[in-house]
Design a protein around this motif. Structure first.
Motif, PDB file in Angstrom:
ATOM      1  N   TYR A   1       0.933  -1.142  -0.120  1.00 22.10           N
ATOM      2  CA  TYR A   1      -0.139  -0.098   0.184  1.00 22.10           C
ATOM      3  C   TYR A   1       0.971   1.137   0.040  1.00 22.10           C
ATOM      4  CZ  TYR A   1      -4.009  -2.912   1.510  1.00 22.10           C
ATOM      5  OH  TYR A   1      -4.855  -3.877   1.310  1.00 22.10           O
ATOM      6  N   LEU A   2       0.420   2.445  -0.702  1.00 21.32           N
ATOM      7  CA  LEU A   2       1.436   3.562  -0.672  1.00 21.32           C
ATOM      8  C   LEU A   2       0.635   4.930   0.002  1.00 21.32           C
ATOM      9  CD1 LEU A   2       2.049   3.414  -4.605  1.00 21.32           C
ATOM     10  CD2 LEU A   2       3.417   2.386  -2.735  1.00 21.32           C
ATOM     11  N   ALA A   3       1.295   5.271   0.767  1.00 20.12           N
ATOM     12  CA  ALA A   3       0.822   6.364   1.658  1.00 20.12           C
ATOM     13  C   ALA A   3       2.171   7.322   2.061  1.00 20.12           C
ATOM     14  CB  ALA A   3       0.361   5.816   3.020  1.00 20.12           C
ATOM     15  N   SER A   4       1.734   8.398   2.865  1.00 17.77           N
ATOM     16  CA  SER A   4       2.675   9.248   3.325  1.00 17.77           C
ATOM     17  C   SER A   4       3.454   8.881   4.519  1.00 17.77           C
ATOM     18  CB  SER A   4       1.868  10.342   3.790  1.00 17.77           C
ATOM     19  OG  SER A   4       1.196  10.351   5.022  1.00 17.77           O
ATOM     20  N   PRO A   5       4.637   9.465   4.742  1.00 12.75           N
ATOM     21  CA  PRO A   5       5.124   9.061   5.975  1.00 12.75           C
ATOM     22  C   PRO A   5       4.312   9.144   7.200  1.00 12.75           C
ATOM     23  CG  PRO A   5       6.461  10.598   4.750  1.00 12.75           C
ATOM     24  CD  PRO A   5       5.370  10.581   4.021  1.00 12.75           C
ATOM     25  N   GLU A   6       3.609  10.192   7.271  1.00 13.20           N
ATOM     26  CA  GLU A   6       2.872  10.123   8.477  1.00 13.20           C
ATOM     27  C   GLU A   6       1.921   8.795   8.716  1.00 13.20           C
ATOM     28  OE1 GLU A   6       3.186  12.360   6.277  1.00 13.20           O
ATOM     29  OE2 GLU A   6       3.386  14.521   7.445  1.00 13.20           O
ATOM     30  N   VAL A   7       1.194   8.722   7.567  1.00 13.32           N
ATOM     31  CA  VAL A   7       0.347   7.333   7.626  1.00 13.32           C
ATOM     32  C   VAL A   7       1.299   5.874   7.895  1.00 13.32           C
ATOM     33  CG1 VAL A   7      -1.050   5.793   6.150  1.00 13.32           C
ATOM     34  CG2 VAL A   7      -1.405   8.313   6.126  1.00 13.32           C
ATOM     35  N   VAL A   8       2.224   5.950   7.259  1.00 12.86           N
ATOM     36  CA  VAL A   8       3.083   4.718   7.490  1.00 12.86           C
ATOM     37  C   VAL A   8       3.640   4.796   8.929  1.00 12.86           C
ATOM     38  CG1 VAL A   8       5.258   3.596   7.149  1.00 12.86           C
ATOM     39  CG2 VAL A   8       4.008   4.548   5.131  1.00 12.86           C
ATOM     40  N   ALA A   9       3.790   5.806   9.530  1.00 10.77           N
ATOM     41  CA  ALA A   9       4.300   5.852  10.943  1.00 10.77           C
ATOM     42  C   ALA A   9       3.074   5.446  11.741  1.00 10.77           C
ATOM     43  CB  ALA A   9       5.105   7.221  11.231  1.00 10.77           C
ATOM     44  N   ALA A  10       2.031   6.174  11.751  1.00  8.69           N
ATOM     45  CA  ALA A  10       0.872   5.695  12.459  1.00  8.69           C
ATOM     46  C   ALA A  10       0.599   4.118  12.238  1.00  8.69           C
ATOM     47  CB  ALA A  10      -0.289   6.876  12.161  1.00  8.69           C
ATOM     48  N   SER A  11       0.458   3.779  11.117  1.00 11.43           N
ATOM     49  CA  SER A  11      -0.022   2.515  10.817  1.00 11.43           C
ATOM     50  C   SER A  11       1.124   1.306  11.664  1.00 11.43           C
ATOM     51  CB  SER A  11       0.322   2.138   9.241  1.00 11.43           C
ATOM     52  OG  SER A  11      -0.672   2.936   8.608  1.00 11.43           O
ATOM     53  N   CYS A  12       2.224   1.809  11.591  1.00  7.79           N
ATOM     54  CA  CYS A  12       3.574   0.995  12.387  1.00  7.79           C
ATOM     55  C   CYS A  12       3.117   0.804  13.802  1.00  7.79           C
ATOM     56  CB  CYS A  12       4.827   1.363  11.931  1.00  7.79           C
ATOM     57  SG  CYS A  12       5.203   0.839  10.243  1.00  7.79           S
ATOM     58  N   ILE A  13       2.766   1.924  14.306  1.00  7.52           N
ATOM     59  CA  ILE A  13       2.249   2.008  15.834  1.00  7.52           C
ATOM     60  C   ILE A  13       1.267   1.203  16.138  1.00  7.52           C
ATOM     61  CG2 ILE A  13       1.693   3.351  17.618  1.00  7.52           C
ATOM     62  CD1 ILE A  13       3.485   5.793  16.272  1.00  7.52           C
ATOM     63  N   LEU A  14       0.393   1.159  15.192  1.00 11.30           N
ATOM     64  CA  LEU A  14      -1.107   0.504  15.467  1.00 11.30           C
ATOM     65  C   LEU A  14      -1.126  -0.991  14.982  1.00 11.30           C
ATOM     66  CD1 LEU A  14      -3.459   3.552  14.824  1.00 11.30           C
ATOM     67  CD2 LEU A  14      -2.661   2.644  16.985  1.00 11.30           C
ATOM     68  N   GLY A  15      -0.276  -1.283  13.800  1.00 12.42           N
ATOM     69  CA  GLY A  15      -0.291  -2.626  13.450  1.00 12.42           C
ATOM     70  C   GLY A  15      -1.240  -2.545  12.372  1.00 12.42           C
ATOM     71  N   HIS A  16      -2.041  -1.788  11.965  1.00 19.68           N
ATOM     72  CA  HIS A  16      -3.092  -1.681  10.764  1.00 19.68           C
ATOM     73  C   HIS A  16      -2.914  -0.275  10.062  1.00 19.68           C
ATOM     74  CE1 HIS A  16      -5.961   0.671  13.064  1.00 19.68           C
ATOM     75  NE2 HIS A  16      -5.657  -0.131  14.018  1.00 19.68           N
ATOM     76  N   ILE A  17      -3.570  -0.083   9.044  1.00 19.57           N
ATOM     77  CA  ILE A  17      -3.490   0.876   8.253  1.00 19.57           C
ATOM     78  C   ILE A  17      -4.203   2.100   8.879  1.00 19.57           C
ATOM     79  CG2 ILE A  17      -3.629   2.039   5.878  1.00 19.57           C
ATOM     80  CD1 ILE A  17      -2.917  -0.312   4.650  1.00 19.57           C
ATOM     81  N   ALA A  18      -3.781   3.359   9.233  1.00 20.27           N
ATOM     82  CA  ALA A  18      -4.324   4.284  10.114  1.00 20.27           C
ATOM     83  C   ALA A  18      -3.790   5.556   9.550  1.00 20.27           C
ATOM     84  CB  ALA A  18      -4.201   4.004  11.717  1.00 20.27           C
ATOM     85  N   GLY A  19      -4.590   6.609   9.923  1.00 16.05           N
ATOM     86  CA  GLY A  19      -4.058   7.888   9.826  1.00 16.05           C
ATOM     87  C   GLY A  19      -3.365   8.542  10.915  1.00 16.05           C
ATOM     88  N   PRO A  20      -2.726   9.674  10.864  1.00 15.98           N
ATOM     89  CA  PRO A  20      -2.119  10.258  12.239  1.00 15.98           C
ATOM     90  C   PRO A  20      -2.855  10.643  13.145  1.00 15.98           C
ATOM     91  CG  PRO A  20      -1.588  11.761   9.990  1.00 15.98           C
ATOM     92  CD  PRO A  20      -2.298  10.466   9.506  1.00 15.98           C
ATOM     93  N   GLU A  21      -4.172  11.043  12.648  1.00 13.01           N
ATOM     94  CA  GLU A  21      -5.235  11.517  13.940  1.00 13.01           C
ATOM     95  C   GLU A  21      -5.571  10.081  14.511  1.00 13.01           C
ATOM     96  OE1 GLU A  21      -5.634  11.329  10.628  1.00 13.01           O
ATOM     97  OE2 GLU A  21      -7.281   9.890  10.119  1.00 13.01           O
ATOM     98  N   ASP A  22      -5.361   8.996  14.315  1.00 13.40           N
ATOM     99  CA  ASP A  22      -5.687   7.749  14.987  1.00 13.40           C
ATOM    100  C   ASP A  22      -4.786   7.535  16.244  1.00 13.40           C
ATOM    101  OD1 ASP A  22      -7.989   7.114  13.345  1.00 13.40           O
ATOM    102  OD2 ASP A  22      -6.633   6.369  11.876  1.00 13.40           O
ATOM    103  N   ILE A  23      -3.746   8.048  16.176  1.00 14.93           N
ATOM    104  CA  ILE A  23      -2.656   7.791  17.310  1.00 14.93           C
ATOM    105  C   ILE A  23      -3.167   8.779  18.439  1.00 14.93           C
ATOM    106  CG2 ILE A  23      -0.340   8.284  18.043  1.00 14.93           C
ATOM    107  CD1 ILE A  23      -0.557   5.964  15.810  1.00 14.93           C
TER     108      ILE A  23
END
Lengths: 181, 416
Positions: free
Chosen positions: B394-416
């Motif tokens: 999946y292709l996304a922004s650095p922010e989305v990748v960072a947030a997703s890696c914290i949560l373990g699923h694809i997520a936006g920075p606002e989900d953190i």
């Protein structure tokens, strides 16, 4: 003078739904795992090696065969091998509604014939172009014929530079010829 | 009748008449080759031109950025073939320590606004970010360019894209770019030079400009330009390259094949789902997609600003257990800045793996490959099936990748 008339058996690159596969990218044509290869004769075996349903293509095709592909064929990377793998298989010509910009250049520079035909999707939908048919095309004029189905084909003729490069065998031969003239 | 930006640049490099659709021979200011393509260029050169010099060694470069340092014997051999060729002719090599060639050219002031640059990299058009006409080419073209300093080029049509509206706050250049990729697809910009206008693109930094211009390739376009810019961009480019920044402008009566308006009002985080860069969705509409790995880097999103944006989200948090986060800075200069500003530490402590500078994420031979069944979220530019291994990208922004890696699923920075 090389004859501008090319003839060969066609392979229509259809996908699962029986439609021309669009946007085939250079990783599907010649995967990045083999980019270290610099010998032309070693390249053919990997042609279409990452394209679902067509991975066995190198074993099935023969010299002079013609490939019919979907729009934006050769999207993606700049690798020359994605053209050279077909030269290696002695493919006669690739015909598609459109090509990736760099892919098209690479083919022109190699003196490998690629031509555009806007009517391919309709022809295939009408059953007028099928794998195994034999076709003939005049790359100078764009006129062609499906010899098996006795149907006329119209391709976009090559532009002057592309035709000249094809005639002399590519950009390097062209450069040497320029020097002599 | 006036000229578009691409026509103006080409006019500055040829004596022939420049008209859309016509083929002209044009001069090249810089020609380069990478460790993919480069060995083929050397081989072609020896075969065709023997032991002769290149046309101008001060304009000729090798940039190793793909398999750096070499991880197989074949790549080690290939790179050495290029080094030997370069040494024999006095050609500069930006070697395996330098990072992504196109970015290095920008940093070194070798991709000046209004100039022409070619290389064996299909994302060479990122140089549009600094007003330079960069063109990716195969090894036959580049060999010819090494020897003659010239190339033939069919003057492309130009497309004018007006980006209208205000993105939601904190939206990244990648979200904007993915939205544009979605709306233009691979047809509307195909084989064209694209000029982007509008406040949202005018406000982009150099790193954001690189993100947008790089993905013109995925729109099947030739190159992209963003002619309007803030003063801060001009000074940033000057501080980066040491050169004044004067972006070429299109004439008022320039002719475009089409004018397209793209609305980005209220746009939120975007993601391109497998297996096409155009398969773009709102992160919120994706459902819960569990990930195995994340990748931050590539010529599209490997700048300091990109990694800093990711670090802002990762700082003080941990990458979820069982998820790998792989980070590759674009260049050594970016790496140094990360080091000096303490960002490397924040990234490291979050659990990320940080490698030396290079391409990463796009081909075999470097970081970012996926195994069968693996789901990766990446800041790269392509997610074609099989490109980065057998997994799904999946292709996304650095922010989305960072947030997703914290949560373990694809997520936006606002989900953190």
């Amino acid at each position: 003078m090389k004859s501008p008339i090319l003839m060969g058996k066609i392979w229509v690159l259809l996908g699962e739904k029986g439609r021309l596969i669009e946007d085939i990218d250079t990783d599907q044509i010649f995967h990045n795992a083999f980019l270290h290869i610099t010998e032309l004769r070693q390249m053919g075996q990997y042609a279409l090696g990452n394209l679902g349903g067509w991975k066995d293509f190198p074993g099935k095709t023969g010299p002079g065969d013609i490939i019919i592909a979907g729009r934006n064929f050769g999207a993606g990377s700049s690798r020359q091998q994605a053209v050279d793998c077909f030269k290696s298989l002695q493919t006669g010509i690739i015909i598609a509604p459109s090509f990736g910009a760099i892919y098209f250049r690479n083919a022109v520079n190699s003196g490998f014939p690629v031509m555009k035909c806007s009517k391919l999707v309709d022809l295939i939908a009408s059953g007028l172009l099928k794998t195994g048919d034999e076709i003939r095309v005049n790359i100078r004029t764009g006129e062609g014929q499906n010899l098996y189905r006795k149907e006329a084909l119209f391709l976009e003729p090559m532009n002057e530079v592309q035709y000249n490069l094809w005639e002399v065998g590519g950009l390097f031969s062209y450069a040497k010829k320029m020097k002599q003239d | 009748m006036g000229y578009t930006i691409i026509e103006k640049i080409i006019r500055g490099h040829t004596d022939e008449e420049v008209r859309t659709g016509e083929i002209v021979w044009m001069d090249l200011d810089v020609r380069s080759a990478r460790d993919f393509g480069g060995p083929n260029v050397v081989k072609n050169f020896y075969r065709e031109f023997g032991d002769t010099p290149v046309s101008d060694r001060s304009k000729t470069f090798f940039t190793f950025d793909l398999c750096v340092p070499a991880c197989t014997l074949q790549y080690a051999d290939n790179q050495q073939v290029c080094r030997d060729f370069a040494r024999g002719r006095g050609i500069k090599v930006f070697d395996v320590d330098e990072g992504i060639g196109s970015h290095v050219l920008i940093e070194r002031g070798l991709a000046a606004a209004g100039s022409t640059v070619v290389g064996t990299d299909s994302h060479m058009n990122i140089l549009g970010a600094v007003g330079c006409f960069g063109q990716g080419m195969g090894d036959v073209d580049i060999t010819f360019a090494f020897k003659t300093g010239k190339t033939w080029f069919q003057v492309p049509e130009s497309l004018k894209v007006f980006v209208r509206g205000e993105p939601s706050s904190g939206l990244s250049a990648k979200d904007l770019t993915l939205s544009i990729v979605k709306q233009l697809g691979t047809k509307k910009a195909a084989l064209k030079s694209v000029e982007f206008y509008g406040a949202a693109v005018r406000n982009l930094s150099i790193s954001g400009r690189i993100t947008l211009c790089s993905m013109v390739t995925e729109m099947a376009g030739i190159t992209g330009f963003i002619p309007e810019f803030k003063d801060s961009v001009a000074s940033e480019i000057k501080s980066l390259s040491g050169e004044e920044f004067n972006h070429p402008h299109a004439d008022k009566d320039a002719v475009y094949s089409d004018n397209i308006t793209i609305d980005i009002d209220g746009l939120g985080p975007q993601v391109a789902a497998p297996f096409l860069p155009t398969n773009v969705k709102n992160v919120g509409d994706l459902g819960r997609v569990k990930i195995d790995s994340g990748f931050i880097g590539s010529c599209t999103n490997g700048r300091f600003e990109d990694l800093k944006a990711a670090a802002r989200i990762l700082k003080g948090k941990k990458v979820k257990e069982g998820v790998m986060l792989k980070i590759v800075p674009a260049t050594r200069k970016v790496y140094k800045q990360l080091l000096e500003e303490g960002i490397l530490k924040d990234l490291f402590e979050s659990g990320a793996i940080i490698s030396n500078a290079g391409c990463g994420g796009c081909a075999q031979g470097h970081i970012g490959l996926t195994g069968k069944g693996e789901v990766q979220i990446s800041t790269g530019n392509r997610n074609f099936e099989g490109k980065q291994g057998k997994g799904q990208n999946y292709l996304a922004s650095p922010e989305v990748v960072a947030a997703s890696c914290i949560l373990g699923h694809i997520a936006g920075p606002e989900d953190i």
